[in-house]
Design an enzyme around this catalytic site. Structure first.
Site, PDB file in Angstrom:
ATOM      1  N   SER A  26     -71.669 104.885  70.724  1.00 41.96           N
ATOM      2  CA  SER A  26     -72.255 103.811  70.282  1.00 41.96           C
ATOM      3  C   SER A  26     -73.112 104.454  69.214  1.00 41.96           C
ATOM      4  O   SER A  26     -73.890 105.353  69.449  1.00 41.96           O
ATOM      5  CB  SER A  26     -73.264 103.191  71.269  1.00 41.96           C
ATOM      6  OG  SER A  26     -73.835 102.118  70.803  1.00 41.96           O
TER       7      SER A  26
ATOM      8  N   GLU B 162     -76.366 109.573  67.156  1.00 39.08           N
ATOM      9  CA  GLU B 162     -77.375 109.232  66.352  1.00 39.08           C
ATOM     10  C   GLU B 162     -78.007 110.450  65.727  1.00 39.08           C
ATOM     11  O   GLU B 162     -79.107 110.525  64.740  1.00 39.08           O
ATOM     12  CB  GLU B 162     -78.434 108.536  67.006  1.00 39.08           C
ATOM     13  CG  GLU B 162     -78.786 109.412  68.314  1.00 39.08           C
ATOM     14  CD  GLU B 162     -79.717 108.395  69.429  1.00 39.08           C
ATOM     15  OE1 GLU B 162     -80.464 107.643  68.959  1.00 39.08           O
ATOM     16  OE2 GLU B 162     -79.767 108.622  70.321  1.00 39.08           O
TER      17      GLU B 162
ATOM     18  N   MET C 266     -84.889  81.454  35.145  1.00 37.77           N
ATOM     19  CA  MET C 266     -84.639  81.667  33.580  1.00 37.77           C
ATOM     20  C   MET C 266     -84.954  80.289  32.810  1.00 37.77           C
ATOM     21  O   MET C 266     -84.707  79.291  33.577  1.00 37.77           O
ATOM     22  CB  MET C 266     -83.319  82.208  33.078  1.00 37.77           C
ATOM     23  CG  MET C 266     -82.540  83.223  34.177  1.00 37.77           C
ATOM     24  SD  MET C 266     -83.053  84.987  33.459  1.00 37.77           S
ATOM     25  CE  MET C 266     -82.470  85.935  34.730  1.00 37.77           C
TER      26      MET C 266
ATOM     27  N   TYR D 104     -67.059  96.881  68.830  1.00 34.49           N
ATOM     28  CA  TYR D 104     -67.915  95.989  68.960  1.00 34.49           C
ATOM     29  C   TYR D 104     -69.018  96.412  67.783  1.00 34.49           C
ATOM     30  O   TYR D 104     -69.552  97.506  67.544  1.00 34.49           O
ATOM     31  CB  TYR D 104     -68.511  95.748  70.365  1.00 34.49           C
ATOM     32  CG  TYR D 104     -69.513  96.834  70.770  1.00 34.49           C
ATOM     33  CD1 TYR D 104     -70.700  97.070  70.600  1.00 34.49           C
ATOM     34  CD2 TYR D 104     -68.602  97.742  71.458  1.00 34.49           C
ATOM     35  CE1 TYR D 104     -71.279  97.926  71.321  1.00 34.49           C
ATOM     36  CE2 TYR D 104     -69.358  98.871  72.087  1.00 34.49           C
ATOM     37  CZ  TYR D 104     -70.626  98.966  71.952  1.00 34.49           C
ATOM     38  OH  TYR D 104     -71.387 100.126  72.514  1.00 34.49           O
TER      39      TYR D 104
ATOM     40  N   ARG E 212     -72.421  72.708  40.048  1.00 37.67           N
ATOM     41  CA  ARG E 212     -72.261  74.150  40.783  1.00 37.67           C
ATOM     42  C   ARG E 212     -72.524  73.468  42.369  1.00 37.67           C
ATOM     43  O   ARG E 212     -72.766  72.397  42.596  1.00 37.67           O
ATOM     44  CB  ARG E 212     -73.745  74.713  40.363  1.00 37.67           C
ATOM     45  CG  ARG E 212     -75.013  74.274  40.881  1.00 37.67           C
ATOM     46  CD  ARG E 212     -76.070  75.221  40.572  1.00 37.67           C
ATOM     47  NE  ARG E 212     -77.319  74.387  40.803  1.00 37.67           N
ATOM     48  CZ  ARG E 212     -78.358  74.658  39.865  1.00 37.67           C
ATOM     49  NH1 ARG E 212     -78.439  75.779  39.141  1.00 37.67           N
ATOM     50  NH2 ARG E 212     -79.521  74.055  40.478  1.00 37.67           N
TER      51      ARG E 212
END
Ligand code: ADP
Ligand code: MG
Ligand code: MG
Length: 901
Positions: free
Chosen positions: A793, A774, A109, A880, A371
């Site tokens: 999994s 899946e 900006m 995990y 900052r």
């Protein structure tokens, strides 16, 4: 009460404070905070980010109406504190208008300085200061910035110059001077007139003289700039939501261009490239605002130490340094003392490395911004560990200060020391952003994609170049210092950058660069070392990075606080070893099909596919068995003592057969059958929708002998290793399950095969049988599947593909449009869609665990290494995540942060 849209600050008090950054933007919140802690800041006010959002829906006129009263009151507040008057011709109050989003977006900006200037105000300023040069210099800067930022004046094409810069260059040439400081009042007056003419030509209207019109137009321009393409691109890159909006800061001007007792600069409380705890920065005398970062003149170092180091790097003698480029510490010791105290103050207050902007007006120091500084990955790690050792922060804060994806920079190669020793140094610039890069030269940012590895070479970069800088492997600039645009942006991107290599001469039109009489064309290879600033000729080999020291310390802390385990996706010994080095605690996905392509394997595989009947298939599988067993042994060995999830054959068989005639002939010869037979088989295997076709456990259910062979190979490998004293922990994973029976049948084959092997060998090991989740249906009936399955999994790549109904291989065609139109916030194949696909994951986990409380749950899609997705997995209570080796450290950190948040 009316909504509060304007927050004032000044003279040691403020309506806002540091923790209001969402509403006031980072810059605004910190300007307020600095007032509150006694740092000298010119008074001003901040218009909230919410107003920006309103602006985008209500439009400019309505917003001005809503803001008018408050802004007028706030300007009066500034006038009172400064003792000046906005719009007065005797004692004008000049303002800066600055943007400032929640997170800093460098150069995204634009800022307008010296607002309120006109033909009357300039005379008033001349009379008041007795310094006509300063007044006219400020005026010409104002017209230039307002023209560029608000009126949109810009270069006609990429080969052209900015029209204002052209006028400056001509004026200097005409006078025969080099620096803009050598131009006098008459030159500057002429320049103001010329600049205004450029503006009028561009807009067809007179340049606005009314300060209020200037102010409202500038405020609107800042709001508009939130939606400019550069800002949008940057937001896309950093996943910053559009809804955030930007604040507008309006502030009384302080002047660094009042002569040689004034100046402006930027500084860092620590080294942003290396993390070294040393105050550093650059300044220019008699200059304003962006002069330091824009590379208009060579900036000088703030500290004496820094100045000497700089001279060393540039090959400047101590004598020349002292006379021509002295440090601020040497020429303004008092101001330096105050600046040094202030930087210490600010760092102690924010407890992080600060990036500061300051201006000295006639010997008085003013702070204009603070900052948390952007930094390289190396600096990020070192600064956190240093702050921890200094007692400024605790362990948790050190972990939370890390930006996980940034670690990637530390894991990648550096130049091979031997290759480097032989390389020829072409030039030396400043070590702006560390790392090693090799690539082909391009001169224009929009052409960075021309080569696979490109090095972008520019005199200096600008915000328009952002996209090209991101694509390039490295960046070389001929002008600008350590805080130049190129340097700051490159560090933010973790991209290798050498800046200010003055010996490099670029000819954009001819697309060449010359270094000491040697000409390089576009496409020539060069190499950059962003840690030393050296530029080399040609390609240089690279080598693996060092992972000890502070990196190891921070990872140790991450491990201390995380609860989620991190595994890796790997099927080769090399990847597995690499992942263990990066801290992987097992393999979450070992894809067996990758083991079927090389050498003899593919021949046996094809033999199996081509077999007429089960007996033929078994024959081929028998030959594949020892090969698979050896592959598994290698992987188990690399993962000794850690679990390894092995997925049974998954892809459709047509992926293994040749599709080109040439290869079909070769195969026919090898198999001793006709090419027609091969072609017939290829045709037979053809599917309209192979990803939804005959693959995954559907193969195993059609040809149980494949499942048998693979299970046998896995268990035999594990038992072989047991004999060698190495522990293998296999987890056999059945892919693409969508029904309970489908799983049960495959599981039965696995278990009976395993029992047979145990019997044959007279030995046993522990192993698990589970499934990949899946297919959306599987997640919904997870309770039933979990009656048998010992682990789930989540294969979130396929789950996303099937859940959204987006073909993973075709999504590229519409994804960019979808992101642009805001239909999608991010690529769902990279960032897990927590709203939708996430629900499937959650349902699957909950239902699965409801029937089998001991069910092990993990994720093995691409998402397993993406921080926001890792955090989601943590919240779901998964055991995990599993990701590619290079993402393991990222996942470890992300998991720790998730646990700490
Ligand atoms: P950016 O976000 O690009 O850094 P800034 O708003 O910080 O933009 O301003 C650009 C430059 O103008 C900086 O060097 C800043 O210090 C300077 N500047 C901004 N406001 C003032 C002011 N009121 N007086 C003097 N210099 C200013
Ligand atoms: Mg700017
Ligand atoms: Mg700034």
């Amino acid at each position: 009460m009316e909504k509060k849209r304007v927050y004032t600050f000044g003279n040691g008090s403020a309506e806002g404070k540091a923790d209001m950054r969402n509403l006031l933007g980072g810059k605004g919140a910190n300007l307020a905070e600095m007032n509150l802690i006694g740092v000298p800041v010119p008074p001003g006010f901040t218009i909230t980010t919410d107003t920006c959002t309103e602006y985008n829906t209500l439009g400019k006129d309505k917003i001005i109406e809503l803001l008018k009263e408050d802004v007028e009151a706030a300007v009066a507040h500034v006038e009172n504190l400064m003792g000046t008057k906005f719009g007065s011709s005797e004692n004008p109050c000049l303002l800066s208008v600055r943007s400032g989003a929640r997170v800093s977006m460098p150069g995204m900006m634009d800022t307008v300085l010296n607002l309120g200037m006109n033909d009357d105000a300039v005379e008033g300023l001349v009379a008041k200061t007795g310094n006509p040069r300063f007044a006219w210099d400020s005026y010409r800067r104002f017209v230039q910035m307002f023209g560029g930022v608000v009126l949109g004046v810009e270069a006609k094409s990429k080969e052209d110059h900015d029209p204002f810069e052209d006028i400056i260059t001509q004026a200097k040439a005409k006078k025969g001077v080099k620096l803009d400081t050598e131009l006098d009042v008459e030159d500057l007056k002429q320049m103001v007139a010329d600049f205004k003419a450029v503006c009028k030509e561009h807009t067809g209207k007179e340049f606005p003289n009314d300060p209020w019109e200037q102010l409202w137009e500038s405020i609107s321009a800042v709001f508009d700039s939130w939606m400019n393409p550069r800002a949008i691109y940057y937001r896309g890159m950093h996943k910053i939501p559009e809804e955030w909006g930007t604040a507008v800061n309006v502030q009384a001007m302080v002047f660094g261009n009042m002569g040689n007792n004034s100046g402006t600069g930027v500084a860092f409380t620590r080294n942003a490239a290396t993390g070294e705890n040393i105050f550093n920065g650059e300044y220019l005398l008699n200059a304003q605002g962006e002069d330091v970062v824009a590379g208009v003149r060579t900036p000088q170092q703030i500290t004496l130490v820094g100045s000497r180091r700089w001279a060393d790097l540039q090959g400047v003698s101590e004598e020349e340094r002292k006379s021509k480029y002295p440090s601020l510490q040497e020429i303004m010791p008092d101001v330096y003392e105050e600046l040094n105290k202030t930087q210490e103050n600010l760092e102690n207050h924010y407890r992080d490395m600060q990036d500061l902007e300051f201006t000295i007006q006639d010997g008085k120091l003013w702070m204009l911004q603070t900052r948390n500084g952007k930094r390289t990955a190396a600096a990020m790690v070192k600064i956190a560990m240093d702050l921890l050792r200094e007692g400024m922060i605790d362990e948790k804060q050190a972990v939370l200060m890390q930006e996980p994806v940034k670690l990637d920079e530390l894991l990648h190669p550096v130049f091979d020391a031997e290759a480097l020793a032989e390389a020829e140094t072409l030039a030396k610039g400043l070590p702006a952003s560390p790392g090693a890069s090799t690539g082909q030269v391009v001169f224009f940012a929009d052409e960075a994609g021309k080569y696979k590895d490109s090095i972008l070479v520019r005199t200096e970069t600008s915000p328009e170049d952002l996209e090209g800088m991101n694509v390039a492997k490295g960046i070389l600039t001929t002008r600008g210092g350590m805080t130049s645009h190129a340097a700051v942006v490159a560090r933010g991107m973790g991209k290798c950058c050498v800046s200010g290599a003055g010996a490099v001469m670029i000819d954009y039109k001819a697309r060449t660069m010359t270094i000491k009489d040697k000409e390089f064309k576009e496409g020539d290879w060069i190499s950059l070392n962003g840690s030393t600033g050296k530029v080399y000729e040609g390609k240089i080999a690279t080598q693996d990075p060092e992972l000890g020291g502070d990196f190891a310390e921070i990872m140790k802390l991450a491990d201390k606080y995380r609860t989620l385990l991190v595994r890796t996706n790997a099927e080769t010994e090399r990847d597995a070893k690499q992942a263990v080095e990066f801290g992987a605690e097992g393999i979450g996905l070992c894809r067996t099909e990758h083991m079927f392509f090389e050498g003899e394997r593919i021949v046996r595989m094809r033999e199996m596919i081509l077999a007429e009947d089960e007996a033929g298939r078994r024959d081929a599988l028998r030959k594949l068995l020892p090969i698979q067993r050896e592959d598994f042994k290698a992987v188990f060995k690399a993962m000794a003592g850690k679990p390894v999830t092995i997925r049974l054959l998954d892809p459709p068989l047509h992926e293994f057969v040749p599709h080109e005639k040439e290869n079909q002939e070769a195969m026919a010869e090898e198999m001793g059958i006709s090419i027609e037979a091969i072609q017939a088989k290829v045709l037979e295997l053809h599917e309209f929708n192979p990803m939804l076709g005959h693959r995954g456990c559907r193969l195993g259910n059609s040809y149980p002998e494949i499942t048998e062979m693979q299970s046998r190979a896995i268990i035999e490998a594990a038992l072989d290793l047991k004999n060698e004293g190495i522990e293998a922990i296999p987890e056999i994973m059945i892919p693409l399950i969508s029904s309970k029976k489908e799983f049960k049948l495959q599981m039965d084959i696995v278990r009976s095969t395993v029992e047979k092997v145990f019997e044959e060998r007279g030995d046993k090991i522990d192993y698990l049988v589970g499934t990949m989740m899946e297919i959306p249906r599987a997640t919904l009936i997870a309770d039933r599947i979990a009656e048998f399955a010992e682990f789930f999994s989540f294969g979130t790549n396929d789950l996303t593909q099937m859940g959204f109904g987006y073909s993973r291989d075709d999504v590229g065609k519409f994804l960019p449009v979808y992101i642009k139109k805001g239909i999608l916030k991010a690529d769902p194949f990279q960032v897990l869609d927590q709203d939708g696909i996430g629900q499937l994951v959650e349902i699957g986990t909950k239902r699965g665990r409801a029937t089998n409380p001991k069910l092990k749950v993990g994720i093995c899609g691409e998402h397993g290494g993406e921080p926001s997705s890792v955090e989601f997995c943590h919240r779901l209570g998964m055991d995990y995540v599993s990701c590619s080796p290079f993402r393991v450290p990222i996942a470890r950190l992300a998991a720790a942060q998730a646990a700490l948040r």
